[in-house]
Design an enzyme around this catalytic site. Structure first.
Site, mmCIF file in Angstrom:
data_model
loop_
_atom_site.group_PDB
_atom_site.id
_atom_site.type_symbol
_atom_site.label_atom_id
_atom_site.label_comp_id
_atom_site.label_asym_id
_atom_site.label_seq_id
_atom_site.Cartn_x
_atom_site.Cartn_y
_atom_site.Cartn_z
ATOM 1 N N ASP A 83 0.842 -1.185 0.000
ATOM 2 C CA ASP A 83 0.000 0.000 0.000
ATOM 3 C C ASP A 83 0.883 1.244 0.000
ATOM 4 O O ASP A 83 1.828 1.333 0.791
ATOM 5 C CB ASP A 83 -0.920 -0.022 1.220
ATOM 6 C CG ASP A 83 -2.151 0.841 1.001
ATOM 7 O OD1 ASP A 83 -2.532 1.062 -0.160
ATOM 8 O OD2 ASP A 83 -2.730 1.290 2.002
ATOM 9 N N GLU A 115 -8.976 4.008 -2.665
ATOM 10 C CA GLU A 115 -7.741 3.811 -3.427
ATOM 11 C C GLU A 115 -8.026 3.113 -4.753
ATOM 12 O O GLU A 115 -9.054 2.463 -4.926
ATOM 13 C CB GLU A 115 -6.747 2.936 -2.634
ATOM 14 C CG GLU A 115 -6.411 3.473 -1.257
ATOM 15 C CD GLU A 115 -5.181 2.824 -0.649
ATOM 16 O OE1 GLU A 115 -4.309 2.342 -1.400
ATOM 17 O OE2 GLU A 115 -5.112 2.788 0.597
ATOM 18 N N ASP A 130 -8.933 0.337 1.761
ATOM 19 C CA ASP A 130 -8.019 -0.134 2.805
ATOM 20 C C ASP A 130 -8.566 0.314 4.156
ATOM 21 O O ASP A 130 -8.181 1.338 4.703
ATOM 22 C CB ASP A 130 -6.628 0.446 2.549
ATOM 23 C CG ASP A 130 -5.576 -0.221 3.421
ATOM 24 O OD1 ASP A 130 -5.592 -1.459 3.496
ATOM 25 O OD2 ASP A 130 -4.753 0.497 4.009
ATOM 26 N N GLN A 138 -4.008 2.424 14.937
ATOM 27 C CA GLN A 138 -2.884 2.907 14.131
ATOM 28 C C GLN A 138 -2.030 3.932 14.900
ATOM 29 O O GLN A 138 -0.795 3.842 14.906
ATOM 30 C CB GLN A 138 -3.430 3.536 12.847
ATOM 31 C CG GLN A 138 -2.367 3.987 11.853
ATOM 32 C CD GLN A 138 -2.982 4.538 10.561
ATOM 33 O OE1 GLN A 138 -4.184 4.453 10.346
ATOM 34 N NE2 GLN A 138 -2.144 5.088 9.703
ATOM 35 N N LYS A 142 -4.398 -2.066 9.924
ATOM 36 C CA LYS A 142 -4.721 -2.239 8.502
ATOM 37 C C LYS A 142 -5.008 -3.694 8.174
ATOM 38 O O LYS A 142 -5.118 -4.049 7.003
ATOM 39 C CB LYS A 142 -3.530 -1.779 7.666
ATOM 40 C CG LYS A 142 -3.126 -0.343 7.909
ATOM 41 C CD LYS A 142 -4.007 0.611 7.136
ATOM 42 C CE LYS A 142 -3.392 2.001 7.100
ATOM 43 N NZ LYS A 142 -4.101 2.845 6.117
ATOM 44 N N THR A 196 -9.120 -5.592 3.580
ATOM 45 C CA THR A 196 -8.960 -4.663 2.472
ATOM 46 C C THR A 196 -9.906 -5.158 1.390
ATOM 47 O O THR A 196 -9.814 -6.323 0.987
ATOM 48 C CB THR A 196 -7.507 -4.683 1.952
ATOM 49 O OG1 THR A 196 -6.634 -4.296 3.013
ATOM 50 C CG2 THR A 196 -7.325 -3.742 0.772
ATOM 51 N N GLU A 232 -9.523 12.553 7.319
ATOM 52 C CA GLU A 232 -9.290 13.864 6.722
ATOM 53 C C GLU A 232 -10.564 14.697 6.687
ATOM 54 O O GLU A 232 -10.555 15.876 7.007
ATOM 55 C CB GLU A 232 -8.837 13.697 5.271
ATOM 56 C CG GLU A 232 -7.481 13.142 5.073
ATOM 57 C CD GLU A 232 -7.259 12.884 3.598
ATOM 58 O OE1 GLU A 232 -7.396 11.714 3.202
ATOM 59 O OE2 GLU A 232 -6.975 13.833 2.859
#
Lengths: 403, 403
Positions: free
Chosen positions: B121, B194, B226, B233, B246, B250, B351
């Site tokens: 990744d 992604e 993902d 994390q 992670k 996925t 984000e």
């Protein structure tokens, strides 16, 4: 008859210091001349051809020993591992079958013993984590705050795992320069002395694994050298971890020493500074009293013991699945660099030379990192009463970079 | 006849907004009722059964289409990919063969299209890297110093890659507490939007790959989510990168859109702030004008474009092999989260909500991270003249944690 009194009719297996007595019986994959690779067991200076044994009806592993990797044998599970070990012990004991299909190990080519499904590398020696942390981040940030609470690891690259004896090319890559990155051959090429655990059972996605279940899932162990380009690593590794610095190659020993062979050497590990969360607690010591060390061009550079480690392979496997990650037969878990506290107990030149500041002497010359043509060898063994459980050689020689 | 004028005798393939016109022809693996999974191509609302085509002598792929993954077809190389695409185009065109073995996509189960060999990744959207960097490390250390010089990536876990429609279990794990780590279900569960590139050729250990060679090695692309547990994390990721955060899963889309289908949409990527080292320079733009976005419970949350990215899949693949790492058919390379500059262009809730500080509205309720029962869907398509190259759905629903 106790285990330590067991002897084999293969004479070399009974000699002092032999890595492969009848108490060991490690599995590997070999070929002789232009034969197809097949599975075998090391005994003394010989290899027992397991495919031939099965063809003769001496042993039953559903045809898996004729394959060029051990995965299909391993996948059959612990009951088959135990039954096969008992059968091999009977065949090779002093009163065993002297007509077995043996080949001289010196005549054989040894291959990668498993198809490595995925490779994960951990970071479980406190000495190593602290020493390297000082060099990369300074003493105040050396040991990450979660280090004593979880076995930190990262996913490595399975495709670059090779068997002992394979030459390793010095990598090219990006390194830090004064005015931006430079394109360079690595100038700080290093080894990492590790023990590799081989996962022998599958787990389902979403399934957590207790430490006891994890231990039951481990088939055996190999020596593992996680070659590392420290200059590439320093420039690339934040924030997502090491990547190309670790992708030049990882060397493993050809013989898989089973958990059963190491059982008499069970040992506590490093003392804990804080209790672990329940999912990482183990009911009994999960380490082994196992001497490990490494050589450069035949000269012994360091000697330590696997029981300096803070997290066992079983704890690492339990942690690996804690978020639900499915584990599979053939997964390879590197222990992390095995380092004791003293310089001559360190499993990497980065630590031994304090980042290249204190050269060590090799064949009368000062040395910081690995030079072209250098051969690095790992060794590992457990000393029993009258016998030794050894791993055999795990070597690699560095070829010059191709610019 | 130009490409955009091409039409199929499968009526639904010609309808405006259809993801699977004759210009697309993405490969997947499907089964109907109790049949064994086999390879197929999506056309309109149908799947062309490639195994049946081969059995009838309509197409030749050395029997690989009867397998339950596309790896053996892909391994045959670009000349076979090109020949097969030309043949499929001829069979499905308006003047093609109306007796082909088609099944309704609605009647089929779609499977993981490849056996994922290894999963890597990357981290190639500057907006995403900066935004996440601010949240994890503050604005002064947001963009790592090497970020504009190399495509930063980490090895992920291939065993946890699943096909669209597979439910994902909210993970348990260690999160940071005031007085040490806590055992907790993740409370900051997130997606990452992604594009996944599928490697279609092997490289040798020690072999570097130019960006042009790398592009030639890519078979095609999937959408890739993902899933990320941000609280796990934050506690685990230093210094070796994300690991269990992670590993919960996925998700990839079931249809592999080939490089050939995307060729008309080739596009420059983000503007470079500095020249790259020669091994990363590309002779022509390596991105695509490809709309990408995601939904939560059917509501569109963000829409951006793959051409905001700073590194292409070919550059990522070239970098992946720079230290000599062998690449293999079936390797999956995640692009990194695709995020434009505005909040409604971001590919992750981390984000979009600025680390949970600015909730967004979903179905009239404020929302920071993913809740149990939420369904996340990714979408992606390139708009041609009179047709659309789409990926179809890429969804996953979150199940509650098992404590």
């Amino acid at each position: 008859m106790t285990d330590q009194a067991l002897r084999s009719w293969v004479a070399a297996a009974n000699e002092p210091g032999c890595d492969f007595p009848i108490q060991n019986l490690p599995y590997g994959v070999f070929s002789v001349a232009d034969q197809q690779p097949r599975c075998g067991v090391a005994i003394g200076d010989m290899i027992l051809d397991l495919a031939a044994c099965e063809a003769r009806g001496l042993i039953d592993a559903k045809g898996s020993f004729a394959r060029p990797v051990l995965n299909d044998f391993i996948e059959q599970g612990r009951a088959v591992w135990d039954r096969t070990r008992a059968r091999l012990t009977a065949l090779l004991a002093e009163d065993g079958d002297r007509g077995l299909p043996l080949v001289q190990m010196a005549d054989a080519t040894l291959h990668l013993p498993i198809r490595v499904t995925e490779f994960t590398d951990f970071y479980a020696s406190r000495n190593h984590a602290f020493n390297v942390g000082v060099l990369f981040r300074g003493p105040e940030n050396a040991l990450p705050p979660q280090w004593t609470h979880m076995p930190i690891g990262y996913n490595g690259r399975a495709s670059s795992v090779v068997v002992s004896g394979t030459s390793i090319r010095r990598p090219m890559g990006q390194v830090k320069g004064d005015y931006g990155p430079l394109w360079s051959a690595s100038r700080r090429l290093d080894l990492e002395l590790e023990l590799g655990a081989i996962v022998g059972a599958n787990s389902r996605m979403g399934q957590r694994i207790s430490v006891e279940e994890a231990e039951d899932m481990i088939f055996g162990y190999v020596l593992l050298n996680d070659w590392s380009a420290r200059d590439i690593q320093a420039w690339e590794y934040q924030p997502l971890g090491p990547f190309q610095a670790k992708a030049l190659g990882t060397t493993i020993s050809p013989w898989i020493v089973t958990q059963a062979a190491l059982e008499p050497f069970r040992s506590p590990g490093a003392e804990r500074t804080n209790p672990l969360l329940p999912y990482l607690q183990e009911q009994r010591p999960g380490f082994y009293d196992l001497v490990m060390g490494w050589t450069m061009n035949g000269q012994t550079m360091a000697r330590t013991n696997y029981n300096v480690m803070y997290y066992s392979s079983a704890q690492q496997l339990a942690h690996h699945a804690v978020s639900g990650c499915p584990m599979r037969v053939g997964d390879l878990l590197g222990s992390g660099t095995v380092s004791g506290p003293a310089p001559d107990q360190t499993g990497a030149l980065l630590e031994m030379t304090q980042g290249g500041k204190l050269p060590v002497e090799v064949a009368g010359q000062p040395r910081t990192f690995i030079e072209d043509g250098d051969q690095i060898g790992l060794f590992g063994y457990a000393e029993g009463d009258g016998y030794r459980i050894g791993f055999g050689p795990c070597t690699g020689t560095i070829l010059p970079a191709q610019e």
